[in-house]
Design a protein around this motif. Structure first.
Motif: not given
Length: 86
Positions: A36-48, A50-64
């Motif tokens: 059960v502990k391993s299962f919960r840890k796996g769920l939390n890892d997936e949630d984390n 997913a949160e890291e994969a979300k694009p940030s709202a930061r505006i980026e400057g030019p690439s050059h």
């Protein structure tokens, strides 16, 4: 007649205890808890993740690389046959 009362549950628990023994039951419950502990840890890892994969709202400057306003960029001679630049 269809319901199981507390007396029947007690008898079932005693039969399980006699069949498996106290040590084996505690070992199984420990393994169950680890699962059960391993299962919960796996769920939390997936949630984390997913949160890291979300694009940030930061505006980026030019690439050059931008030059300061005071500096000018030297251009190559035009391809129209202008030989004075050589």
């Amino acid at each position: 007649m269809g319901s199981i009362g507390p007396f029947q549950i007690l008898i079932i628990a005693l039969v399980i205890l006699v069949l498996f023994g106290r040590g084996r039951i505690s070992e199984m419950m420990g393994d169950f808890g680890k699962g059960v502990k391993s299962f919960r840890k796996g769920l939390n890892d997936e949630d984390n993740a997913a949160e890291e994969a979300k694009p940030s709202a930061r505006i980026e400057g030019p690439s050059h690389e931008a030059k300061p306003a005071g500096e000018t960029v030297e251009s190559a001679p035009a391809a129209t046959g202008d030989k004075t630049a050589s």
